[in-house]
Design a protein around this motif. Structure first.
Motif, short mmCIF file in Angstrom:
data_model
loop_
_atom_site.label_atom_id
_atom_site.label_comp_id
_atom_site.label_asym_id
_atom_site.label_seq_id
_atom_site.Cartn_x
_atom_site.Cartn_y
_atom_site.Cartn_z
N ASP A 44 11.40 -16.81 -5.23
CA ASP A 44 10.50 -16.66 -4.10
C ASP A 44 9.30 -17.58 -4.31
O ASP A 44 8.32 -17.21 -4.94
CB ASP A 44 10.06 -15.20 -3.97
CG ASP A 44 9.37 -14.91 -2.66
OD1 ASP A 44 9.16 -15.86 -1.88
OD2 ASP A 44 9.04 -13.75 -2.41
N LEU B 279 5.85 -16.37 -2.78
CA LEU B 279 5.10 -15.43 -3.60
C LEU B 279 4.35 -16.15 -4.72
O LEU B 279 3.19 -15.83 -5.00
CB LEU B 279 6.02 -14.35 -4.17
CG LEU B 279 5.35 -13.26 -4.98
CD1 LEU B 279 4.42 -12.44 -4.10
CD2 LEU B 279 6.39 -12.36 -5.62
N TRP C 93 -2.51 -13.67 2.43
CA TRP C 93 -1.28 -12.94 2.12
C TRP C 93 -0.68 -12.32 3.37
O TRP C 93 0.54 -12.26 3.51
CB TRP C 93 -1.54 -11.89 1.06
CG TRP C 93 -1.58 -12.43 -0.34
CD1 TRP C 93 -2.41 -13.38 -0.82
CD2 TRP C 93 -0.73 -12.06 -1.42
NE1 TRP C 93 -2.16 -13.60 -2.14
CE2 TRP C 93 -1.13 -12.81 -2.53
CE3 TRP C 93 0.29 -11.14 -1.56
CZ2 TRP C 93 -0.53 -12.69 -3.76
CZ3 TRP C 93 0.89 -11.02 -2.81
CH2 TRP C 93 0.50 -11.79 -3.89
N HIS D 152 7.45 -7.42 5.49
CA HIS D 152 6.86 -8.33 4.52
C HIS D 152 5.35 -8.46 4.71
O HIS D 152 4.63 -8.72 3.75
CB HIS D 152 7.54 -9.69 4.58
CG HIS D 152 8.82 -9.73 3.84
ND1 HIS D 152 10.02 -9.40 4.42
CD2 HIS D 152 9.11 -10.02 2.54
CE1 HIS D 152 10.98 -9.50 3.52
NE2 HIS D 152 10.45 -9.87 2.37
N TYR E 273 3.26 -7.82 1.54
CA TYR E 273 2.36 -8.83 1.01
C TYR E 273 0.91 -8.32 0.97
O TYR E 273 0.15 -8.70 0.07
CB TYR E 273 2.46 -10.12 1.82
CG TYR E 273 3.52 -11.07 1.30
CD1 TYR E 273 3.17 -12.28 0.72
CD2 TYR E 273 4.86 -10.76 1.37
CE1 TYR E 273 4.14 -13.14 0.22
CE2 TYR E 273 5.84 -11.61 0.90
CZ TYR E 273 5.47 -12.80 0.32
OH TYR E 273 6.43 -13.66 -0.17
N GLY F 261 0.79 -6.29 -2.10
CA GLY F 261 0.76 -7.22 -3.23
C GLY F 261 -0.61 -7.85 -3.42
O GLY F 261 -1.08 -8.04 -4.54
N VAL G 27 2.75 -12.78 -10.87
CA VAL G 27 3.88 -12.94 -9.94
C VAL G 27 4.84 -11.76 -10.08
O VAL G 27 5.30 -11.20 -9.08
CB VAL G 27 4.61 -14.29 -10.17
CG1 VAL G 27 5.93 -14.34 -9.44
CG2 VAL G 27 3.73 -15.44 -9.73
N CYS H 265 2.89 -8.49 -8.70
CA CYS H 265 2.78 -8.47 -7.23
C CYS H 265 4.15 -8.46 -6.58
O CYS H 265 4.34 -7.84 -5.53
CB CYS H 265 1.97 -9.67 -6.75
SG CYS H 265 0.26 -9.63 -7.29
N GLY H 266 5.12 -9.13 -7.17
CA GLY H 266 6.47 -9.14 -6.62
C GLY H 266 7.09 -7.75 -6.61
O GLY H 266 7.78 -7.37 -5.65
N VAL I 25 5.38 -5.89 -3.72
CA VAL I 25 5.84 -6.39 -2.42
C VAL I 25 7.24 -5.86 -2.12
O VAL I 25 7.50 -5.31 -1.04
CB VAL I 25 5.82 -7.93 -2.38
CG1 VAL I 25 6.56 -8.47 -1.17
CG2 VAL I 25 4.39 -8.45 -2.39
#
Length: 142
Positions: free
Chosen positions: A36, A39, A58, A82, A86, A89, A112, A115-116, A119
């Motif tokens: 991704d 991201l 975001w 999303h 986001y 995230g 990453v 936050c991933g 999300v």
């Protein structure tokens, strides 16, 4: 932050996400794994932007992922999973970036992943709740 430069770079990141990510996709027994880049781009900018700019950025990136990158789900394009993912995230990033060294190379990778997870948990939850009912019965003209 210059929003014109953000728009141009975002366009190129979306093109790379749409073109290169399917080539780097790994097929597994339970599904496919793909990188991704959006991201990674969002975390990279979010580590050094102001709080308000990070949230807006975001949210815009989540909207673009919903509109530009994802295929239709059940015959319709679902806008929102999303975006909310986001934004969650971004909240996780804003809370955690005060406790890390922003310029350390491992910080980017950790953020990453952190936050991933946030999300994708929100996105999967929204799609799971949505799959419990059939949206077409609400819009049927009978």
């Amino acid at each position: 932050m210059n929003w014109t430069v953000f728009g141009i770079v975002t366009y190129f990141v979306l093109v790379i996400q749409n073109g290169v990510a399917p080539l780097l996709m790994l097929e597994t027994e339970i599904g496919s794994i793909r990188p991704d880049f959006v991201l990674v781009f969002a975390v990279g900018l979010g580590l050094f932007s102001s709080s308000r700019t990070t949230m807006v950025m975001w949210g815009v990136l989540g909207l673009l992922v919903d509109v530009a990158l994802l295929p239709e789900v059940g015959g319709v394009t679902v806008i929102g999973p999303h975006v909310l993912g986001y934004l969650v995230g971004a909240g996780l990033l804003l809370q955690a970036r005060t406790m890390i060294f922003r310029r350390h190379p491992l910080s980017m990778g950790f953020m990453v992943i952190w936050c991933g997870i946030g999300v994708e948990l929100v996105v999967v939850f929204i799609y799971a709740v949505r799959s419990l009912y059939d949206i077409s019965e609400f819009w049927a003209l009978s």
